[in-house]
Scaffold this motif. Structure first.
Motif, PDB file in Angstrom:
ATOM      1  N   GLN A  75       0.832  -1.203   0.000  1.00 56.52           N
ATOM      2  CA  GLN A  75       0.000   0.000   0.000  1.00 56.52           C
ATOM      3  C   GLN A  75       0.872   1.260   0.000  1.00 56.52           C
ATOM      4  OE1 GLN A  75      -3.321   0.449  -0.266  1.00 56.52           O
ATOM      5  NE2 GLN A  75      -3.499  -1.750  -0.619  1.00 56.52           N
ATOM      6  N   GLN A  76       1.901   1.266   0.842  1.00 55.25           N
ATOM      7  CA  GLN A  76       2.811   2.419   0.899  1.00 55.25           C
ATOM      8  C   GLN A  76       3.531   2.609  -0.429  1.00 55.25           C
ATOM      9  OE1 GLN A  76       5.322   1.558   4.252  1.00 55.25           O
ATOM     10  NE2 GLN A  76       3.913   2.478   5.746  1.00 55.25           N
ATOM     11  N   ALA A  77       3.965   1.514  -1.011  1.00 57.02           N
ATOM     12  CA  ALA A  77       4.648   1.606  -2.303  1.00 57.02           C
ATOM     13  C   ALA A  77       3.693   2.151  -3.369  1.00 57.02           C
ATOM     14  CB  ALA A  77       5.185   0.229  -2.708  1.00 57.02           C
ATOM     15  N   ALA A  78       2.429   1.737  -3.315  1.00 56.18           N
ATOM     16  CA  ALA A  78       1.442   2.230  -4.287  1.00 56.18           C
ATOM     17  C   ALA A  78       1.186   3.714  -4.080  1.00 56.18           C
ATOM     18  CB  ALA A  78       0.147   1.435  -4.162  1.00 56.18           C
ATOM     19  N   GLN A  79       1.087   4.144  -2.820  1.00 59.95           N
ATOM     20  CA  GLN A  79       0.874   5.567  -2.531  1.00 59.95           C
ATOM     21  C   GLN A  79       2.063   6.396  -2.986  1.00 59.95           C
ATOM     22  OE1 GLN A  79       0.056   5.791   1.666  1.00 59.95           O
ATOM     23  NE2 GLN A  79      -2.147   5.398   1.413  1.00 59.95           N
ATOM     24  N   GLN A  80       3.267   5.869  -2.726  1.00 63.46           N
ATOM     25  CA  GLN A  80       4.468   6.585  -3.158  1.00 63.46           C
ATOM     26  C   GLN A  80       4.507   6.677  -4.677  1.00 63.46           C
ATOM     27  OE1 GLN A  80       7.684   4.465  -1.295  1.00 63.46           O
ATOM     28  NE2 GLN A  80       7.453   5.539   0.661  1.00 63.46           N
ATOM     29  N   ALA A  81       4.110   5.614  -5.343  1.00 60.83           N
ATOM     30  CA  ALA A  81       4.087   5.629  -6.805  1.00 60.83           C
ATOM     31  C   ALA A  81       3.059   6.644  -7.303  1.00 60.83           C
ATOM     32  CB  ALA A  81       3.777   4.232  -7.342  1.00 60.83           C
ATOM     33  N   GLN A  82       1.889   6.715  -6.639  1.00 60.77           N
ATOM     34  CA  GLN A  82       0.858   7.690  -7.017  1.00 60.77           C
ATOM     35  C   GLN A  82       1.371   9.108  -6.797  1.00 60.77           C
ATOM     36  OE1 GLN A  82      -2.600   6.698  -4.673  1.00 60.77           O
ATOM     37  NE2 GLN A  82      -3.661   5.825  -6.451  1.00 60.77           N
TER      38      GLN A  82
ATOM     39  N   SER B 148       3.280  14.111  -8.761  1.00 64.25           N
ATOM     40  CA  SER B 148       4.309  15.155  -8.732  1.00 64.25           C
ATOM     41  C   SER B 148       4.948  15.309 -10.110  1.00 64.25           C
ATOM     42  CB  SER B 148       5.306  14.803  -7.639  1.00 64.25           C
ATOM     43  OG  SER B 148       6.605  14.893  -8.006  1.00 64.25           O
ATOM     44  N   ALA B 149       5.148  14.202 -10.811  1.00 68.16           N
ATOM     45  CA  ALA B 149       5.699  14.269 -12.159  1.00 68.16           C
ATOM     46  C   ALA B 149       4.716  14.954 -13.088  1.00 68.16           C
ATOM     47  CB  ALA B 149       6.039  12.877 -12.673  1.00 68.16           C
ATOM     48  N   CYS B 150       3.441  14.669 -12.904  1.00 68.13           N
ATOM     49  CA  CYS B 150       2.399  15.285 -13.723  1.00 68.13           C
ATOM     50  C   CYS B 150       2.339  16.795 -13.433  1.00 68.13           C
ATOM     51  CB  CYS B 150       1.060  14.619 -13.411  1.00 68.13           C
ATOM     52  SG  CYS B 150      -0.272  15.171 -14.494  1.00 68.13           S
ATOM     53  N   ALA B 151       2.412  17.186 -12.147  1.00 68.58           N
ATOM     54  CA  ALA B 151       2.382  18.600 -11.765  1.00 68.58           C
ATOM     55  C   ALA B 151       3.606  19.316 -12.316  1.00 68.58           C
ATOM     56  CB  ALA B 151       2.317  18.736 -10.249  1.00 68.58           C
ATOM     57  N   ALA B 152       4.742  18.662 -12.260  1.00 70.67           N
ATOM     58  CA  ALA B 152       5.967  19.272 -12.780  1.00 70.67           C
ATOM     59  C   ALA B 152       5.854  19.458 -14.287  1.00 70.67           C
ATOM     60  CB  ALA B 152       7.172  18.405 -12.442  1.00 70.67           C
TER      61      ALA B 152
END
Length: 176
Positions: free
Chosen positions: A145-152, A157-161
């Motif tokens: 779950q944490q890995a999925a949240q970090q990936a999201q 963040s990549a999308c915002a950048a």
């Protein structure tokens, strides 16, 4: 001495066993190799003689398995009655040793713990193992779950950048 068939020649008592018996019986006497060989052959022949007679006695009594009583009767019929008392003593000793060995091999009896208590301890261990397995599975699920949240978050963040970069490009285009 030995029977004339080829298979009986292979049936002998191990020399090491005979040598050990000779050394224990006669510790301060040297015995020539041919005398040792003669003892091995005599022992083999004696065993063959007794077992054949015991087999005949067994068959006459309509039994399929030679029992100690058949062997004792064979000794008597072959003229070795003077050994019967000693043979019975050795038989009793063997039975006692076998009984002790059977008792020693029973692990439950050796522990001195009642079977019900052992069963309770086993169930307790199973329950503890199931609990540990469930905790491990839950930790793995939380990590996923944490890995999925970090990936999201990384994707957001990549999308915002990327959006920030494209809006900056638009602003520069308008300034020109």
């Amino acid at each position: 001495m030995a029977s004339s068939s080829g298979n009986d020649d292979d049936l002998t008592i191990p020399r090491a066993a005979i040598n050990k018996m000779i050394k224990e019986t006669l510790p301060n006497v040297r015995v020539a190799n041919d005398a040792r060989e003669l003892v091995v052959n005599c022992c083999t022949e004696f065993i063959h003689l007794i077992s054949s007679e015991a087999n005949e006695i067994c068959n006459k009594s309509d039994k399929k398995t030679i029992s100690p009583e058949h062997v004792i009767n064979a000794l008597e019929s072959l003229g070795f009655a003077s050994y019967i008392t000693e043979v019975k003593d050795v038989l009793q000793e063997c039975k006692t040793v076998a009984l002790k060995r059977r008792k020693a091999s029973s692990r439950l009896e050796n522990l001195g713990i009642p079977e019900e208590e052992l069963l309770r301890q086993q169930q307790e261990l199973f329950a503890k193992a199931r609990q540990q397995q469930a905790e491990l599975a839950q930790q793995e699920w939380l990590q996923m779950q944490q890995a999925a949240q970090q990936a999201q978050m990384a994707a957001a963040s990549a999308c915002a950048a990327q959006q920030a970069s494209s809006s900056q490009d638009e602003d520069e285009d308008e300034d020109m």
